[in-house]
Scaffold this motif. Structure first.
Motif, PDB file in Angstrom:
ATOM      1  N   LEU A  24      -9.812 -49.078   5.682  1.00  0.00           N
ATOM      2  CA  LEU A  24      -9.342 -48.664   7.016  1.00  0.00           C
ATOM      3  C   LEU A  24      -8.222 -49.571   7.511  1.00  0.00           C
ATOM      4  O   LEU A  24      -7.264 -49.097   8.130  1.00  0.00           O
ATOM      5  CB  LEU A  24     -10.502 -48.663   8.010  1.00  0.00           C
ATOM      6  N   ALA A  25      -8.328 -50.869   7.244  1.00  0.00           N
ATOM      7  CA  ALA A  25      -7.256 -51.786   7.630  1.00  0.00           C
ATOM      8  C   ALA A  25      -5.962 -51.447   6.880  1.00  0.00           C
ATOM      9  O   ALA A  25      -4.876 -51.442   7.469  1.00  0.00           O
ATOM     10  CB  ALA A  25      -7.669 -53.230   7.345  1.00  0.00           C
ATOM     11  N   PHE A  26      -6.081 -51.155   5.600  1.00  0.00           N
ATOM     12  CA  PHE A  26      -4.912 -50.755   4.818  1.00  0.00           C
ATOM     13  C   PHE A  26      -4.271 -49.492   5.395  1.00  0.00           C
ATOM     14  O   PHE A  26      -3.053 -49.426   5.559  1.00  0.00           O
ATOM     15  CB  PHE A  26      -5.305 -50.530   3.352  1.00  0.00           C
ATOM     16  N   LEU A  27      -5.080 -48.495   5.712  1.00  0.00           N
ATOM     17  CA  LEU A  27      -4.528 -47.268   6.285  1.00  0.00           C
ATOM     18  C   LEU A  27      -3.883 -47.524   7.636  1.00  0.00           C
ATOM     19  O   LEU A  27      -2.834 -46.965   7.946  1.00  0.00           O
ATOM     20  CB  LEU A  27      -5.635 -46.208   6.433  1.00  0.00           C
ATOM     21  N   GLY A  28      -4.491 -48.386   8.441  1.00  0.00           N
ATOM     22  CA  GLY A  28      -3.911 -48.706   9.745  1.00  0.00           C
ATOM     23  C   GLY A  28      -2.574 -49.407   9.610  1.00  0.00           C
ATOM     24  O   GLY A  28      -1.604 -49.068  10.308  1.00  0.00           O
ATOM     25  N   GLY A  33       3.304 -49.257   9.887  1.00  0.00           N
ATOM     26  CA  GLY A  33       4.589 -49.459   9.237  1.00  0.00           C
ATOM     27  C   GLY A  33       5.410 -48.180   9.189  1.00  0.00           C
ATOM     28  O   GLY A  33       6.625 -48.200   9.419  1.00  0.00           O
ATOM     29  N   PHE A  34       4.743 -47.072   8.920  1.00  0.00           N
ATOM     30  CA  PHE A  34       5.437 -45.786   8.886  1.00  0.00           C
ATOM     31  C   PHE A  34       6.036 -45.468  10.249  1.00  0.00           C
ATOM     32  O   PHE A  34       7.222 -45.120  10.352  1.00  0.00           O
ATOM     33  CB  PHE A  34       4.457 -44.689   8.455  1.00  0.00           C
ATOM     34  N   MET A  37       9.009 -47.706  11.132  1.00  0.00           N
ATOM     35  CA  MET A  37      10.248 -47.297  10.475  1.00  0.00           C
ATOM     36  C   MET A  37      10.841 -46.066  11.145  1.00  0.00           C
ATOM     37  O   MET A  37      12.059 -45.987  11.333  1.00  0.00           O
ATOM     38  CB  MET A  37       9.992 -47.011   8.982  1.00  0.00           C
ATOM     39  N   ILE A  38      10.016 -45.113  11.532  1.00  0.00           N
ATOM     40  CA  ILE A  38      10.516 -43.927  12.234  1.00  0.00           C
ATOM     41  C   ILE A  38      11.159 -44.347  13.548  1.00  0.00           C
ATOM     42  O   ILE A  38      12.243 -43.871  13.901  1.00  0.00           O
ATOM     43  CB  ILE A  38       9.374 -42.910  12.469  1.00  0.00           C
ATOM     44  N   PHE A  39      10.513 -45.232  14.297  1.00  0.00           N
ATOM     45  CA  PHE A  39      11.052 -45.711  15.571  1.00  0.00           C
ATOM     46  C   PHE A  39      12.386 -46.419  15.371  1.00  0.00           C
ATOM     47  O   PHE A  39      13.347 -46.180  16.105  1.00  0.00           O
ATOM     48  CB  PHE A  39      10.030 -46.645  16.238  1.00  0.00           C
ATOM     49  N   LEU A  40      12.465 -47.299  14.382  1.00  0.00           N
ATOM     50  CA  LEU A  40      13.697 -48.039  14.138  1.00  0.00           C
ATOM     51  C   LEU A  40      14.833 -47.114  13.721  1.00  0.00           C
ATOM     52  O   LEU A  40      15.962 -47.256  14.191  1.00  0.00           O
ATOM     53  CB  LEU A  40      13.473 -49.105  13.066  1.00  0.00           C
TER      54      LEU A  40
END
Length: 71
Positions: A24-28, A33-34, A37-40
């Motif tokens: 769950l931590a990995f998915l979070g 991060g995804f 990147m979309i925001f940036l």
């Protein structure tokens, strides 16, 4: 052949609680991060580029006006 597949023992995936939390931590982290990147790519970089272009145009206009006044 069919009997072999029917009688074969299936390995069940038994996750312990800490492995589940790690997943769950990995998915979070992956999801954060995804979206970062979309925001940036859709907001911050165009905002930065637009601001720098506007500032450069203002500087060019100021230099051009200074040259006209000097002549």
């Amino acid at each position: 052949m069919i009997a072999y597949f029917c009688t074969s023992k299936r390995k069940e995936m038994n996750f312990e609680f800490d492995q589940y939390l790690g997943f769950l931590a990995f998915l979070g982290i992956l999801t954060m991060g995804f979206w970062l990147m979309i925001f940036l790519l859709t907001f911050m970089i165009p905002y930065w580029l637009t601001g720098s272009i506007i500032e450069n145009v203002k500087e060019w206009k100021k230099k051009r006006e200074e040259k006209k006044q000097a002549v």
